[in-house]
Design a protein around this motif. Structure first.
Motif, PDB file in Angstrom:
ATOM      1  N   PHE A   1       0.814  -1.224   0.000  1.00 38.30           N
ATOM      2  CA  PHE A   1       0.000   0.000   0.000  1.00 38.30           C
ATOM      3  C   PHE A   1       0.847   1.275   0.000  1.00 38.30           C
ATOM      4  N   ALA A   2       1.872   1.289   0.844  1.00 38.71           N
ATOM      5  CA  ALA A   2       2.630   2.526   1.050  1.00 38.71           C
ATOM      6  C   ALA A   2       4.002   2.203   1.605  1.00 38.71           C
ATOM      7  N   VAL A   3       4.878   3.213   1.557  1.00 37.16           N
ATOM      8  CA  VAL A   3       6.226   3.072   2.092  1.00 37.16           C
ATOM      9  C   VAL A   3       6.491   4.215   3.061  1.00 37.16           C
ATOM     10  N   CYS A   4       7.036   3.864   4.224  1.00 40.25           N
ATOM     11  CA  CYS A   4       7.385   4.853   5.249  1.00 40.25           C
ATOM     12  C   CYS A   4       8.863   4.686   5.611  1.00 40.25           C
TER      13      CYS A   4
ATOM     14  N   THR B   1       3.313  -4.283   8.789  1.00 42.16           N
ATOM     15  CA  THR B   1       4.497  -3.571   8.319  1.00 42.16           C
ATOM     16  C   THR B   1       5.574  -4.581   7.945  1.00 42.16           C
ATOM     17  N   LEU B   2       6.403  -4.187   6.991  1.00 42.34           N
ATOM     18  CA  LEU B   2       7.476  -5.055   6.507  1.00 42.34           C
ATOM     19  C   LEU B   2       8.744  -4.220   6.426  1.00 42.34           C
ATOM     20  N   ALA B   3       9.708  -4.530   7.281  1.00 45.39           N
ATOM     21  CA  ALA B   3      10.950  -3.763   7.331  1.00 45.39           C
ATOM     22  C   ALA B   3      11.842  -4.116   6.150  1.00 45.39           C
ATOM     23  N   ALA B   4      12.461  -3.076   5.591  1.00 43.57           N
ATOM     24  CA  ALA B   4      13.388  -3.261   4.475  1.00 43.57           C
ATOM     25  C   ALA B   4      14.492  -2.222   4.606  1.00 43.57           C
ATOM     26  N   GLY B   5      15.511  -2.518   5.413  1.00 40.57           N
ATOM     27  CA  GLY B   5      16.590  -1.564   5.653  1.00 40.57           C
ATOM     28  C   GLY B   5      16.040  -0.313   6.307  1.00 40.57           C
TER      29      GLY B   5
ATOM     30  N   LEU C   1      13.708   1.518   5.329  1.00 39.83           N
ATOM     31  CA  LEU C   1      12.322   1.746   4.931  1.00 39.83           C
ATOM     32  C   LEU C   1      11.408   0.693   5.540  1.00 39.83           C
ATOM     33  N   THR C   2      10.127   1.006   5.557  1.00 41.23           N
ATOM     34  CA  THR C   2       9.094   0.069   6.000  1.00 41.23           C
ATOM     35  C   THR C   2       7.935   0.138   5.014  1.00 41.23           C
ATOM     36  N   ALA C   3       7.498  -1.020   4.543  1.00 42.27           N
ATOM     37  CA  ALA C   3       6.338  -1.077   3.658  1.00 42.27           C
ATOM     38  C   ALA C   3       5.107  -1.469   4.460  1.00 42.27           C
TER      39      ALA C   3
ATOM     40  N   LEU D   1      12.146  -2.295  -2.721  1.00 36.69           N
ATOM     41  CA  LEU D   1      12.426  -1.101  -1.918  1.00 36.69           C
ATOM     42  C   LEU D   1      13.917  -0.784  -1.923  1.00 36.69           C
ATOM     43  N   GLY D   2      14.733  -1.828  -1.859  1.00 37.69           N
ATOM     44  CA  GLY D   2      16.169  -1.602  -1.876  1.00 37.69           C
ATOM     45  C   GLY D   2      16.636  -0.979  -3.174  1.00 37.69           C
ATOM     46  N   GLU D   3      15.996  -1.368  -4.302  1.00 37.90           N
ATOM     47  CA  GLU D   3      16.377  -0.817  -5.598  1.00 37.90           C
ATOM     48  C   GLU D   3      16.056   0.671  -5.707  1.00 37.90           C
ATOM     49  N   ARG D   4      15.042   1.127  -4.976  1.00 40.39           N
ATOM     50  CA  ARG D   4      14.628   2.535  -5.048  1.00 40.39           C
ATOM     51  C   ARG D   4      14.818   3.255  -3.718  1.00 40.39           C
ATOM     52  N   GLU D   5      15.706   2.734  -2.896  1.00 42.73           N
ATOM     53  CA  GLU D   5      15.853   3.251  -1.532  1.00 42.73           C
ATOM     54  C   GLU D   5      16.119   4.753  -1.502  1.00 42.73           C
TER      55      GLU D   5
END
Length: 279
Positions: free
Chosen positions: A15-18, A44-48, A50-52, A116-120
């Motif tokens: 849905f979104a990225v925070c 929520t899903l942590a990615a470095g 960022l969080t999705a 998310l990592g590709e567009r961090e």
């Protein structure tokens, strides 16, 4: 002995990225949202850094082919769009968030992290831009009035002769006069729209012109001459409303509408592309 149930294959809907950690304390509140109504919690899903904000969805109903069928149905498209917007609105109320496009679906959590990592860097830049700000929409319409009464056709009789009709020259003059009047009103409306845009841009940190709506949305009795989105610092709502109230008093030839505050849809330039939810 009853064999164990085979888990239903799922995909990950985003849905979104925070920014990482911003939603940690609010995870329980997000889990209370119905999301797309799949029965799985919004999470929520942590990615470095960022969080999705994501939700598990059944693969059979949300793979590429199923989504195409789902979104081709008007009622289902509206339901999904409303659900998608509701989650984004809730997340944006809790922390700065970058809204993702409707139907952003990935094979699994790992693919979301990769994306998310590709567009961090892009996501972090957008999050810095929208933090402490909200999007507002301003629309300006030019009323066209009721449809004009058709001119009587020119009579076959001579112009100076008897008969209910009018001469061909007089008929064409009236048509041209009406056309010029419409063009003048439209020009005045465009100028008024530019003045509205100039004032609101003066309050905003960013602005974006959007495509005006056609008659299927506005109706036949008004023309959409400005459709714009503005990113404003939180706390400037009163100033914005006062400026538009003043403009409405001055720009009496147009209708000015304000909507918002919204999540920053028009300023989320780092959105993820759907990877097709492939295997």
């Amino acid at each position: 002995m009853t064999p164990p149930e085979t888990p239903t294959p799922t995909l990950t809907y985003a849905f979104a990225v925070c920014r990482g950690g911003d939603l940690t304390a609010a995870a329980e509140r997000l889990a209370e949202l119905p999301g797309l109504g799949t029965g799985a919690p919004v999470r929520t899903l942590a990615a470095g850094p960022l969080t999705a904000v994501v939700q598990d969805v059944p693969a059979a109903g949300y793979d590429e082919e199923a989504l195409r069928r789902r979104l081709s149905d008007g009622a289902e498209l509206e339901r999904c769009a409303r659900a998608h917007h509701a989650v984004i609105t809730a997340a944006s109320a809790l922390a700065p968030a970058v809204p993702l496009p409707l139907a952003t679906v990935y094979r699994d959590d790992g693919r979301v992290r990769e994306a998310l990592g590709e567009r961090e860097t892009s996501f972090l830049t957008v999050l810095d831009r929208v933090a402490g700000r909200a999007e507002w929409g301003v629309k300006v319409y030019a009323p066209t009035g009721p449809p004009p009464t058709p001119e009587p056709a020119p009579d076959a009789a001579p112009a100076d002769g008897p008969g209910p009709g009018i001469s061909g020259r007089a008929y064409l003059d009236r048509v041209r006069t009406r056309q010029r009047s419409r063009e003048q009103r439209h020009t005045l409306a465009l100028r008024a729209a530019e003045r509205v845009d100039t004032v609101v841009r003066g309050l905003a940190v960013a602005a974006r012109r959007l495509r005006p709506h056609g008659v299927e949305v506005t109706g036949r009795h008004r023309t959409h001459v400005l459709n714009a989105a503005y990113l404003l610092d939180l706390g400037r709502e009163r100033e914005l409303r006062a400026a538009l109230a003043s403009l409405r008093r001055d720009e009496t030839d147009v209708q000015i509408e304000l909507s918002g505050p919204w999540a920053p849809y028009s300023f989320a330039d780092a959105g993820l592309a759907n990877d097709g939810a492939g295997p």
